[in-house]
Design a protein around this motif. Structure first.
Motif, mmCIF file in Angstrom:
data_model
loop_
_atom_site.group_PDB
_atom_site.id
_atom_site.type_symbol
_atom_site.label_atom_id
_atom_site.label_comp_id
_atom_site.label_asym_id
_atom_site.label_seq_id
_atom_site.Cartn_x
_atom_site.Cartn_y
_atom_site.Cartn_z
ATOM 1 N N ALA A 156 0.970 -1.312 -0.462
ATOM 2 C CA ALA A 156 0.069 0.450 -0.023
ATOM 3 C C ALA A 156 0.640 0.905 -0.024
ATOM 4 N N VAL A 157 1.926 1.123 0.316
ATOM 5 C CA VAL A 157 2.716 2.261 0.669
ATOM 6 C C VAL A 157 3.313 2.236 -0.153
ATOM 7 N N VAL A 158 3.852 1.241 -0.924
ATOM 8 C CA VAL A 158 5.245 1.875 -2.924
ATOM 9 C C VAL A 158 3.097 2.249 -3.073
ATOM 10 N N MET A 159 2.558 1.664 -2.875
ATOM 11 C CA MET A 159 0.878 2.212 -4.119
ATOM 12 C C MET A 159 1.728 3.335 -4.190
ATOM 13 N N GLY A 160 1.120 4.203 -3.282
ATOM 14 C CA GLY A 160 0.805 5.626 -2.681
ATOM 15 C C GLY A 160 2.318 6.747 -3.016
ATOM 16 N N LEU A 161 3.352 5.756 -3.231
ATOM 17 C CA LEU A 161 4.556 6.863 -3.208
ATOM 18 C C LEU A 161 4.988 7.245 -4.219
ATOM 19 N N PHE A 162 4.484 5.625 -5.787
ATOM 20 C CA PHE A 162 4.467 6.250 -7.203
ATOM 21 C C PHE A 162 3.386 6.962 -7.646
ATOM 22 N N GLY A 163 2.114 6.515 -6.767
ATOM 23 C CA GLY A 163 1.312 7.475 -7.773
ATOM 24 C C GLY A 163 1.342 8.732 -6.984
ATOM 25 N N GLY A 199 -11.888 -8.023 -5.737
ATOM 26 C CA GLY A 199 -10.242 -7.515 -4.681
ATOM 27 C C GLY A 199 -10.323 -6.626 -4.094
ATOM 28 N N THR A 200 -9.619 -6.367 -3.193
ATOM 29 C CA THR A 200 -9.788 -5.607 -2.844
ATOM 30 C C THR A 200 -9.350 -3.701 -2.602
ATOM 31 N N LEU A 201 -9.893 -3.205 -3.721
ATOM 32 C CA LEU A 201 -9.809 -1.930 -4.720
ATOM 33 C C LEU A 201 -8.242 -1.742 -3.975
ATOM 34 N N TYR A 202 -7.745 -2.804 -5.224
ATOM 35 C CA TYR A 202 -6.527 -1.924 -5.852
ATOM 36 C C TYR A 202 -6.266 -1.097 -6.747
ATOM 37 N N ALA A 203 -7.084 -0.691 -7.352
ATOM 38 C CA ALA A 203 -6.994 0.277 -8.073
ATOM 39 C C ALA A 203 -7.168 1.569 -7.514
ATOM 40 N N LEU A 257 2.362 13.673 0.607
ATOM 41 C CA LEU A 257 2.581 13.005 1.549
ATOM 42 C C LEU A 257 1.022 12.449 1.871
ATOM 43 N N VAL A 258 -0.509 13.261 1.574
ATOM 44 C CA VAL A 258 -1.880 12.868 1.977
ATOM 45 C C VAL A 258 -1.913 12.067 0.811
ATOM 46 N N CYS A 259 -1.610 12.366 0.147
ATOM 47 C CA CYS A 259 -1.786 10.936 -1.383
ATOM 48 C C CYS A 259 -0.785 9.505 -0.711
ATOM 49 N N VAL A 260 0.398 9.237 -0.155
ATOM 50 C CA VAL A 260 0.793 7.998 0.482
ATOM 51 C C VAL A 260 -0.139 7.636 1.189
ATOM 52 N N ALA A 261 -1.263 8.613 2.005
ATOM 53 C CA ALA A 261 -1.946 8.464 4.044
ATOM 54 C C ALA A 261 -3.065 7.893 3.170
ATOM 55 N N VAL A 262 -3.787 8.796 1.968
ATOM 56 C CA VAL A 262 -4.705 7.833 1.732
ATOM 57 C C VAL A 262 -5.169 6.516 0.981
ATOM 58 N N THR A 263 -3.480 6.765 -0.315
ATOM 59 C CA THR A 263 -4.180 5.481 -1.005
ATOM 60 C C THR A 263 -3.416 4.249 -0.123
ATOM 61 N N THR A 264 -2.457 4.749 1.108
ATOM 62 C CA THR A 264 -2.175 3.611 2.464
ATOM 63 C C THR A 264 -3.427 2.759 3.036
ATOM 64 N N LEU A 265 -4.396 3.321 3.580
ATOM 65 C CA LEU A 265 -5.250 3.646 4.359
ATOM 66 C C LEU A 265 -6.408 3.069 4.074
ATOM 67 N N LEU A 266 -6.780 3.227 2.645
ATOM 68 C CA LEU A 266 -7.825 3.018 1.416
ATOM 69 C C LEU A 266 -7.074 1.397 2.004
ATOM 70 N N ALA A 308 -9.100 -1.570 2.694
ATOM 71 C CA ALA A 308 -9.910 -2.637 2.158
ATOM 72 C C ALA A 308 -9.769 -4.263 2.114
ATOM 73 N N VAL A 309 -8.798 -4.564 3.180
ATOM 74 C CA VAL A 309 -8.374 -5.786 2.864
ATOM 75 C C VAL A 309 -8.775 -6.239 4.101
ATOM 76 N N ARG A 310 -8.866 -5.056 5.261
ATOM 77 C CA ARG A 310 -9.339 -5.288 6.368
ATOM 78 C C ARG A 310 -10.551 -6.221 6.712
ATOM 79 N N PHE A 311 -11.291 -4.912 6.175
ATOM 80 C CA PHE A 311 -12.852 -5.391 6.228
ATOM 81 C C PHE A 311 -13.098 -5.693 4.903
ATOM 82 N N GLU A 312 -12.847 -6.329 3.957
ATOM 83 C CA GLU A 312 -12.577 -7.168 2.750
ATOM 84 C C GLU A 312 -13.959 -6.332 1.651
ATOM 85 N N TRP A 313 -13.110 -5.023 1.504
ATOM 86 C CA TRP A 313 -15.043 -4.340 0.805
ATOM 87 C C TRP A 313 -13.904 -4.892 -0.759
ATOM 88 N N THR A 314 -14.862 -5.141 -1.590
ATOM 89 C CA THR A 314 -14.747 -5.662 -3.745
ATOM 90 C C THR A 314 -16.210 -4.757 -3.618
#
Length: 210
Positions: free
Chosen positions: A95-102, A148-152, A177-186, A190-196
């Motif tokens: 999640a953090v890597v996705m946020g950084l590259f995004g 899956g769990t809201l990857y994209a 930084l906000v972008c990384v935080a939003v991507t990571t938390l979401l 999504a994985v924790r609560f199985e949002w799909t």
């Protein structure tokens, strides 16, 4: 975004990719394979982003990029026993890597004059590009194409937040930084609560009444 942020993303990507590959106990992946998967995650997003933007790939032109990504992949292989204790470390790093590259992709697109919609697309490509290349190499279904769990979605939400904040005049480092935080938390939520998203279904015509 400065080079050290690119290198941070590459290092975490290499670490996460190697941990992911090492955790696949059902596949006989050798040492070189683990390192290659780590490099794929670290390099994939940046490479696709720069190709789309028609820019010289930073993974080739920077002397440190491959060194940092490769070293992180080797470290990930050494820390493989941690992956066996649970998947949360891999999910969190992903999640953090996705946020950084995004964040890097969206901000780079904006700096080159790309429009809002285009910058959002570039941000998402940068965020999920490494995971796509990893899935291709491992023969796995693309994560963002299947239920899956809201990857994209997580990648798009983070990149969209950066673009919105940048448009409002917020400094790019803060917006990043906000972008990384939003991507990571979401992504983690999504994985924790199985949002799909609901699975696709065919629209069926109701039978005619007698």
């Amino acid at each position: 975004m400065t080079l050290w942020i690119e290198l941070l993303a590459a290092g975490l990507g290499g670490l996460q990719g190697a941990l992911f590959a090492a955790g696949l106990r059902t596949r006989r992946i050798d040492v070189l394979g683990v390192i290659a998967i780590g490099l794929a995650v670290a390099l994939g997003g940046s490479l696709l982003r720069d190709v789309v933007l028609n820019r010289p790939p930073v993974v080739i032109w920077s002397n440190w990029y491959l060194i940092v990504a490769g070293g992180a992949a080797v470290l990930g292989m050494a820390l493989a026993p941690l992956a066996a204790r649970g998947s949360w470390l891999i999910t969190g790093l992903d999640a953090v890597v996705m946020g950084l590259f995004g964040a890097i992709g969206a901000s780079k697109a904006l700096s080159l004059g790309v429009g809002v919609a285009g910058a959002l697309v570039v941000g998402v490509i940068g965020a999920i590009g490494g995971g796509m290349l990893r899935d291709v190499m491992l023969g796995l279904p693309f994560s963002f194409l299947h239920v899956g769990t809201l990857y994209a979605v997580a990648a798009g939400a983070g990149a969209g937040t950066l673009i919105l904040l940048a448009g409002l005049g917020v400094a790019v480092p803060i917006a990043g930084l906000v972008c990384v935080a939003v991507t990571t938390l979401l992504r983690v939520a999504a994985v924790r609560f199985e949002w799909t998203f609901p699975e696709q279904f065919a629209v069926r015509r109701r039978p005619d009444k007698p």
